[in-house]
Scaffold this active site. Structure first.
Site, PDB file in Angstrom:
ATOM      1  N   ARG A   1     111.068  17.312 125.615  1.00  0.00           N
ATOM      2  CA  ARG A   1     112.334  16.416 126.226  1.00  0.00           C
ATOM      3  C   ARG A   1     111.615  14.639 125.328  1.00  0.00           C
ATOM      4  NH1 ARG A   1     115.281  19.161 129.969  1.00  0.00           N
ATOM      5  NH2 ARG A   1     117.389  17.906 130.715  1.00  0.00           N
TER       6      ARG A   1
ATOM      7  N   ARG B   1     130.122  23.372 137.321  1.00  0.00           N
ATOM      8  CA  ARG B   1     128.618  23.665 137.406  1.00  0.00           C
ATOM      9  C   ARG B   1     127.979  23.314 138.399  1.00  0.00           C
ATOM     10  NH1 ARG B   1     123.753  23.755 134.286  1.00  0.00           N
ATOM     11  NH2 ARG B   1     123.308  21.436 134.683  1.00  0.00           N
TER      12      ARG B   1
ATOM     13  N   ARG C   1     121.745  11.474 132.796  1.00  0.00           N
ATOM     14  CA  ARG C   1     121.717  12.188 131.774  1.00  0.00           C
ATOM     15  C   ARG C   1     121.496  12.479 130.802  1.00  0.00           C
ATOM     16  NH1 ARG C   1     122.770  17.136 136.137  1.00  0.00           N
ATOM     17  NH2 ARG C   1     122.209  18.736 134.085  1.00  0.00           N
TER      18      ARG C   1
ATOM     19  N   ARG D   1     123.361  22.043 142.893  1.00  0.00           N
ATOM     20  CA  ARG D   1     122.685  20.936 142.220  1.00  0.00           C
ATOM     21  C   ARG D   1     122.479  19.803 142.574  1.00  0.00           C
ATOM     22  NH1 ARG D   1     120.521  22.736 135.954  1.00  0.00           N
ATOM     23  NH2 ARG D   1     120.399  19.911 136.018  1.00  0.00           N
TER      24      ARG D   1
ATOM     25  N   LYS E   1     121.429  25.868 126.742  1.00  0.00           N
ATOM     26  CA  LYS E   1     120.121  26.102 127.525  1.00  0.00           C
ATOM     27  C   LYS E   1     120.028  27.354 128.103  1.00  0.00           C
ATOM     28  CE  LYS E   1     118.597  22.729 126.852  1.00  0.00           C
ATOM     29  NZ  LYS E   1     119.355  21.630 128.010  1.00  0.00           N
TER      30      LYS E   1
HETATM   31  P1  ADP Z   1     120.306  20.080 131.761  1.00  0.00           P
HETATM   32  O1  ADP Z   1     119.068  20.614 130.662  1.00  0.00           O
HETATM   33  O2  ADP Z   1     121.182  20.715 132.571  1.00  0.00           O
HETATM   34  O3  ADP Z   1     120.136  18.173 132.508  1.00  0.00           O
HETATM   35  P2  ADP Z   1     117.456  21.043 133.429  1.00  0.00           P
HETATM   36  O4  ADP Z   1     117.293  21.913 134.575  1.00  0.00           O
HETATM   37  O5  ADP Z   1     116.634  21.093 132.183  1.00  0.00           O
HETATM   38  O6  ADP Z   1     118.845  20.463 133.502  1.00  0.00           O
HETATM   39  O7  ADP Z   1     116.945  19.294 133.986  1.00  0.00           O
HETATM   40  C1  ADP Z   1     116.945  18.663 135.386  1.00  0.00           C
HETATM   41  C2  ADP Z   1     116.456  17.794 134.900  1.00  0.00           C
HETATM   42  O8  ADP Z   1     114.924  18.073 135.673  1.00  0.00           O
HETATM   43  C3  ADP Z   1     116.025  16.551 134.110  1.00  0.00           C
HETATM   44  O9  ADP Z   1     117.397  15.433 134.614  1.00  0.00           O
HETATM   45  C4  ADP Z   1     114.899  15.573 134.504  1.00  0.00           C
HETATM   46  O10 ADP Z   1     114.877  14.755 135.537  1.00  0.00           O
HETATM   47  C5  ADP Z   1     114.095  17.027 134.662  1.00  0.00           C
HETATM   48  N1  ADP Z   1     113.461  17.374 133.705  1.00  0.00           N
HETATM   49  C6  ADP Z   1     113.748  19.042 133.314  1.00  0.00           C
HETATM   50  N2  ADP Z   1     112.950  19.533 132.240  1.00  0.00           N
HETATM   51  C7  ADP Z   1     112.272  17.985 131.524  1.00  0.00           C
HETATM   52  C8  ADP Z   1     111.401  17.356 130.920  1.00  0.00           C
HETATM   53  N3  ADP Z   1     110.431  18.282 129.608  1.00  0.00           N
HETATM   54  N4  ADP Z   1     110.774  16.366 130.944  1.00  0.00           N
HETATM   55  C9  ADP Z   1     111.114  15.140 131.510  1.00  0.00           C
HETATM   56  N5  ADP Z   1     111.929  15.767 132.853  1.00  0.00           N
HETATM   57  C10 ADP Z   1     112.891  16.901 133.093  1.00  0.00           C
END
Ligand code: ADP
Length: 193
Positions: A89, A128, A145, A134, A14
């Site tokens: 999400r 990654r 996750r 991270r 994404k």
């Molecule tokens: P990925 O899609 O690789 O898991 P992101 O960078 O989108 O990584 O998100 C990393 C973390 O940030 C998630 O595991 C969550 O804890 C938090 N997060 C990101 N976007 C949201 C969201 N829309 N709602 C709740 N938590 C979020």
């Protein structure tokens, strides 16, 4: 305005695709992951709270994320449209987003869902982790996750499908070929800017 949600599990690409889409079509890119990591880095009250969840591979509470998105949308007055990456999400986030956009006399036009087999996701995320720094890219947190994705995020696809906005795209091709597949859908709505 044209508003797009790029949907998919962690590691589905994404972030990478959103950057190219945003620059090709002049859309404002909003990534909740990036916004949250920025808050964590600046050690704001929101960041300190969010970090507790992120480090465990759990979703940050809806009200925190929705508040953050709301101010980001308000800041971007003259955008051609938005690309939402990593948001919504949960079903509550999807409903809140519909309300926020309705208030702006606009709506979500299209949701592109990237489909990538689970073994490939884990391989990408572990890879990654070796270079991203991270704190949530280690195998134990990655598994959590993905579990969180299946239980809370996947239902969001059904929400958009019921509104006839969902298109599924295979995301295990090369970055360029996946972009071409996504572009084919986007260009039914708008051409490169
Ligand atoms: P990925 O899609 O690789 O898991 P992101 O960078 O989108 O990584 O998100 C990393 C973390 O940030 C998630 O595991 C969550 O804890 C938090 N997060 C990101 N976007 C949201 C969201 N829309 N709602 C709740 N938590 C979020």
């Amino acid at each position: 305005m044209f508003n797009l949600v790029l949907f998919g599990p962690p590691g589905s690409g994404k972030g990478t695709q959103s950057i190219t889409i945003a620059s090709t079509y002049h859309l404002q890119h909003i990534s909740t992951g990036d916004l949250l990591r920025d808050e964590v880095e600046r050690q704001t009250a929101l960041g300190v709270e969010a970090k507790k969840y992120m480090d465990q591979g759990l979703l940050v509470p809806d009200e925190v994320v929705i508040g953050m998105i709301s101010s980001k949308i308000d800041e971007s007055q003259d955008a051609r449209g938005f690309i939402f990456d990593g948001f919504p999400r949960t079903k509550a986030q999807a409903e809140a987003l519909d309300k926020l956009l309705e208030f702006k006399n606009t709506k979500i036009d299209l949701v592109l869902a990237l489909d990538v087999p689970e073994a490939e996701l884990i391989k990408r995320l572990v890879g990654r982790g070796a270079s991203s720094g991270r704190s949530d890219d280690n195998e134990e947190v990655i598994t959590k996750r993905i579990k969180e994705y299946h239980s809370k995020t996947e239902p969001v696809a059904n929400y958009y499908d019921a509104h006839d906005k969902l298109e599924r795209v295979k995301g295990d091709h090369s970055i360029e070929d996946t972009f071409k597949l996504l572009a084919r859908h986007i260009e039914k709505y708008l051409l490169p800017a």
